[in-house]
Every structure is written in structure tokens, then in C-alpha cells.
Design a protein around this motif. Structure first.
Motif, PDB file in Angstrom:
ATOM      1  N   MET A   1       0.856  -1.178   0.000  1.00 17.51           N
ATOM      2  CA  MET A   1       0.000   0.000   0.000  1.00 17.51           C
ATOM      3  C   MET A   1       0.894   1.230   0.000  1.00 17.51           C
ATOM      4  O   MET A   1       1.822   1.324   0.793  1.00 17.51           O
ATOM      5  CB  MET A   1      -0.899  -0.006   1.235  1.00 17.51           C
ATOM      6  CG  MET A   1      -1.943   1.085   1.235  1.00 17.51           C
ATOM      7  SD  MET A   1      -2.987   0.959   2.696  1.00 17.51           S
ATOM      8  CE  MET A   1      -3.733  -0.647   2.414  1.00 17.51           C
ATOM      9  N   THR A   2       0.668   2.178  -0.888  1.00 26.65           N
ATOM     10  CA  THR A   2       1.541   3.340  -0.998  1.00 26.65           C
ATOM     11  C   THR A   2       0.793   4.622  -0.677  1.00 26.65           C
ATOM     12  O   THR A   2      -0.425   4.716  -0.835  1.00 26.65           O
ATOM     13  CB  THR A   2       2.130   3.447  -2.413  1.00 26.65           C
ATOM     14  OG1 THR A   2       1.061   3.594  -3.343  1.00 26.65           O
ATOM     15  CG2 THR A   2       2.945   2.206  -2.757  1.00 26.65           C
ATOM     16  N   LEU A   3       1.554   5.594  -0.231  1.00 23.86           N
ATOM     17  CA  LEU A   3       0.955   6.891   0.083  1.00 23.86           C
ATOM     18  C   LEU A   3       0.475   7.588  -1.187  1.00 23.86           C
ATOM     19  O   LEU A   3      -0.559   8.229  -1.209  1.00 23.86           O
ATOM     20  CB  LEU A   3       1.994   7.776   0.784  1.00 23.86           C
ATOM     21  CG  LEU A   3       2.362   7.383   2.214  1.00 23.86           C
ATOM     22  CD1 LEU A   3       3.502   8.246   2.710  1.00 23.86           C
ATOM     23  CD2 LEU A   3       1.170   7.527   3.120  1.00 23.86           C
ATOM     24  N   SER A   4       1.230   7.461  -2.255  1.00 20.18           N
ATOM     25  CA  SER A   4       0.851   8.126  -3.493  1.00 20.18           C
ATOM     26  C   SER A   4       1.433   7.391  -4.677  1.00 20.18           C
ATOM     27  O   SER A   4       2.623   7.107  -4.726  1.00 20.18           O
ATOM     28  CB  SER A   4       1.348   9.569  -3.495  1.00 20.18           C
ATOM     29  OG  SER A   4       1.173  10.146  -4.770  1.00 20.18           O
ATOM     30  N   SER A   5       0.588   7.091  -5.644  1.00 20.77           N
ATOM     31  CA  SER A   5       1.076   6.428  -6.846  1.00 20.77           C
ATOM     32  C   SER A   5       1.919   7.367  -7.687  1.00 20.77           C
ATOM     33  O   SER A   5       2.641   6.937  -8.592  1.00 20.77           O
ATOM     34  CB  SER A   5      -0.108   5.897  -7.661  1.00 20.77           C
ATOM     35  OG  SER A   5      -0.966   6.966  -8.014  1.00 20.77           O
ATOM     36  N   ASN A   7       4.216   9.364  -6.379  1.00 20.09           N
ATOM     37  CA  ASN A   7       5.518   9.503  -5.732  1.00 20.09           C
ATOM     38  C   ASN A   7       6.507   8.522  -6.343  1.00 20.09           C
ATOM     39  O   ASN A   7       6.248   7.325  -6.423  1.00 20.09           O
ATOM     40  CB  ASN A   7       5.369   9.229  -4.227  1.00 20.09           C
ATOM     41  CG  ASN A   7       6.598   9.641  -3.444  1.00 20.09           C
ATOM     42  OD1 ASN A   7       7.714   9.660  -3.969  1.00 20.09           O
ATOM     43  ND2 ASN A   7       6.387   9.972  -2.185  1.00 20.09           N
ATOM     44  N   LYS A   8       7.639   9.016  -6.771  1.00 22.07           N
ATOM     45  CA  LYS A   8       8.638   8.148  -7.393  1.00 22.07           C
ATOM     46  C   LYS A   8       9.256   7.187  -6.384  1.00 22.07           C
ATOM     47  O   LYS A   8       9.748   6.121  -6.756  1.00 22.07           O
ATOM     48  CB  LYS A   8       9.726   8.989  -8.057  1.00 22.07           C
ATOM     49  CG  LYS A   8       9.227   9.802  -9.253  1.00 22.07           C
ATOM     50  CD  LYS A   8      10.357  10.604  -9.872  1.00 22.07           C
ATOM     51  CE  LYS A   8       9.839  11.412 -11.063  1.00 22.07           C
ATOM     52  NZ  LYS A   8      10.926  12.223 -11.673  1.00 22.07           N
ATOM     53  N   ASN A   9       9.276   7.592  -5.112  1.00 23.30           N
ATOM     54  CA  ASN A   9       9.817   6.735  -4.058  1.00 23.30           C
ATOM     55  C   ASN A   9       8.744   6.526  -2.990  1.00 23.30           C
ATOM     56  O   ASN A   9       8.820   7.071  -1.894  1.00 23.30           O
ATOM     57  CB  ASN A   9      11.068   7.362  -3.440  1.00 23.30           C
ATOM     58  CG  ASN A   9      12.185   7.522  -4.444  1.00 23.30           C
ATOM     59  OD1 ASN A   9      12.685   6.539  -4.976  1.00 23.30           O
ATOM     60  ND2 ASN A   9      12.570   8.760  -4.722  1.00 23.30           N
ATOM     61  N   PRO A  10       7.725   5.755  -3.327  1.00 28.09           N
ATOM     62  CA  PRO A  10       6.607   5.603  -2.381  1.00 28.09           C
ATOM     63  C   PRO A  10       7.043   4.924  -1.084  1.00 28.09           C
ATOM     64  O   PRO A  10       7.897   4.046  -1.087  1.00 28.09           O
ATOM     65  CB  PRO A  10       5.613   4.727  -3.150  1.00 28.09           C
ATOM     66  CG  PRO A  10       6.447   3.980  -4.142  1.00 28.09           C
ATOM     67  CD  PRO A  10       7.541   4.928  -4.534  1.00 28.09           C
ATOM     68  N   LYS A  11       6.441   5.370   0.005  1.00 23.73           N
ATOM     69  CA  LYS A  11       6.711   4.776   1.311  1.00 23.73           C
ATOM     70  C   LYS A  11       5.645   3.742   1.632  1.00 23.73           C
ATOM     71  O   LYS A  11       4.492   3.879   1.241  1.00 23.73           O
ATOM     72  CB  LYS A  11       6.730   5.861   2.395  1.00 23.73           C
ATOM     73  CG  LYS A  11       7.839   6.875   2.249  1.00 23.73           C
ATOM     74  CD  LYS A  11       7.773   7.897   3.378  1.00 23.73           C
ATOM     75  CE  LYS A  11       8.893   8.922   3.253  1.00 23.73           C
ATOM     76  NZ  LYS A  11       8.825   9.931   4.344  1.00 23.73           N
ATOM     77  N   GLN A  12       6.042   2.725   2.363  1.00 25.54           N
ATOM     78  CA  GLN A  12       5.107   1.701   2.795  1.00 25.54           C
ATOM     79  C   GLN A  12       4.423   2.114   4.093  1.00 25.54           C
ATOM     80  O   GLN A  12       5.069   2.628   5.007  1.00 25.54           O
ATOM     81  CB  GLN A  12       5.837   0.374   3.002  1.00 25.54           C
ATOM     82  CG  GLN A  12       6.428  -0.224   1.736  1.00 25.54           C
ATOM     83  CD  GLN A  12       5.359  -0.703   0.775  1.00 25.54           C
ATOM     84  OE1 GLN A  12       4.396  -1.333   1.171  1.00 25.54           O
ATOM     85  NE2 GLN A  12       5.532  -0.377  -0.499  1.00 25.54           N
TER      86      GLN A  12
END
Length: 271
Positions: A1-5, A7-12
Motif C-alpha cells: 500500500m503506498t501513500l501516493s502512486s 511519488n517516485k519513491n513511495p513509502k510503505q
């Protein structure tokens, strides 16, 4: 699950449920709601059903709070605590883990244990055993206690000095690490039926510890578990607690009423 699709470096995002082996955890009085079933906390099916629900909902873990002692300060007694079931009765959280692990495959279990009332050896053995049985899905929330009632229950007069509790906690962790990490080599277990060698004696080592609070000599009884050391949680906020948490914990509890205050805490922890 990502904060933002985007975002190039999404955080978990790691999702944990939060509960306690009692009726009243944080939302005191919710047990009176017609649909609430937390009065069944003493039934194993209550917890296995919860674990399966959480895994189906893609939760990463179930964090189980705990206290040693009772809330007996308000109105100088226990009456309200008992009437409203404010974390009383409450049962040992570690007893739930094996059953919940048996009905899940991925759910992790963070368990709160107060080290002030534990023997390092017995504690380390119990959690190493749980690490085996859960296939590496166990974590420990390290607490040092804050209730005078807990001290009286074990025969002491009152809570130890705050900094002394953390000094004891440091040595407790030091000794646990020796048990978990230092007694058995990775390849000590042979399981060689032909030559009748289950364990290679040359790869198992006795622990020697002579400290201010604890002494221990001998071989740890549990062979290396998947993690060896469980995932460690802590919530230290004082200068002594923060030093302890940032030295040992892999996850820390923080809380504030604004993002700015949270950022200040995060910056302090990272520093």
C-alpha cells in the motif's frame, strides 16, 4: 500500500491493530454497546477470529498492550476500575500468540511485557520459543512500568526511581542479547540421525554474565529461532527513555496533537 502512486519513491504504510487482553483497553465503556463482544476476551475463539479478520484485511500486525498492576489511585480505590472494567480484569497477552499464529500466515504479533517483573532468562526463553512457533512473527514492546500497585503485588513498597528502571532495562537487554545471539551458532543443529548427533557441542557456548542487577552462567536452552532477537518496540520520551529507545528499538511510539509537534519528536529521535 503506498501513500501516493505519483511519488517516485513511495513509502510503505504498516498497519497494526491495537488491543489488550481485557475488556476495557482505551475506549472505556464501549463494552456496553449492544454489538460489542469484548467481554469474550477470555475466549480463545475471540482472538483467533480477530487474527483471521486482520489478516484478511491485510493488516501487518496485531499489537497487544498490557499493564502489570491495577489503577487504584482515583477516589483512593478500585471501585470505579472494577465497575467500568478499566483494564481489569486483564490477562497475560503472550498466552494468545500461539493460537493466533496457528490460524494465520502473515500477521505479526507485538506483545507488551514489563521487564521489571521478569527474569531475563525465563523471558528470553519464552520469546525465543514464540519466535519458533510463529515462524518469526513475534515482537516485544519493552516497558519498565509506572504503577505503584504493581510493586506492591510483588512485595515491594513502591516504584523504583525512573532512571534506575532504565539502567536495569539496559542490563536486561544486554543479557537477553547474549542468550538470543551468543549461545548457539547458526549451524549448531545437525539432525544427523545416522551418527546420532542432533546438536554439535562445539557450536554451543555458555553465557557468563555478572552484572549489577543480574547474574547468569550456562547454555541458553532454545536453539536459534528465525529472528533470534524479536522485533523491539519502545516508547521512551524522557531523556533516559529516548536514549534507551533509540539504542534498542526498531519501532517507537510517538503521539502529538499537531503535525508540527510530531515533526519535532521525529527530528529529536533521528538526531
Amino acid at each position: 500500500m503506498t501513500l501516493s502512486s505519483q511519488n517516485k519513491n513511495p513509502k510503505q504504510i504498516i498497519l497494526n491493530a491495537f488491543d489488550m487482553n481485557s475488556v476495557g483497553h482505551i475506549n472505556h465503556g464501549l463494552w456496553t454497546h449492544p454489538r460489542d463482544e469484548s467481554h469474550r476476551f477470555n475466549e480463545l475463539s475471540y482472538w483467533t477470529d480477530l487474527a483471521q479478520t486482520l489478516e484478511q484485511g491485510l493488516f501487518d500486525g496485531l499489537f497487544i498492550a498490557d499493564i502489570t498492576g491495577v489503577y487504584d489511585v482515583y477516589q483512593n480505590g478500585l471501585d470505579l476500575t472494577l465497575k467500568e472494567s478499566i483494564q481489569l480484569p486483564s490477562h497475560d497477552p503472550s498466552t494468545l500468540v500461539s493460537a493466533m499464529a496457528a490460524v494465520t500466515q502473515h500477521l505479526g504479533f507485538g506483545v507488551t511485557v514489563n521487564l521489571s517483573y521478569e527474569s531475563p532468562y525465563q523471558f528470553a526463553r519464552r520469546f525465543a520459543s514464540l519466535d519458533h512457533l510463529t515462524h518469526g512473527r513475534i515482537g516485544w514492546n519493552i516497558v519498565t512500568g509506572y504503577l505503584d500497585s504493581a510493586e506492591r503485588l510483588i512485595g515491594q513498597k513502591g516504584l523504583k526511581d525512573h532512571d534506575l528502571r532504565y539502567e536495569q532495562a539496559e542490563e536486561f537487554l544486554e543479557l537477553c542479547y547474549k542468550f538470543w545471539e551468543g549461545s548457539w551458532e547458526d549451524d549448531a543443529i545437525q539432525k544427523d540421525k545416522l551418527n546420532r548427533v542432533f546438536t554439535d557441542p562445539s557450536k554451543v557456548h555458555a553465557i557468563q554474565h555478572q552484572g549489577k542487577f543480574f547474574q547468569s552462567q550456562g547454555v541458553f536452552q532454545v536453539s536459534p529461532s528465525i529472528q533470534r532477537t524479536p522485533v523491539l518496540y519502545q516508547a521512551g520520551a524522557s531523556s533516559k527513555g529516548l536514549a534507551f529507545a533509540t539504542q534498542h528499538a526498531e519501532a517507537m511510539f510517538i503521539g502529538a496533537d499537531t503535525p508540527e509537534k510530531l515533526k519535532q519528536q521525529v527530528d529529536k529521535i533521528r538526531a
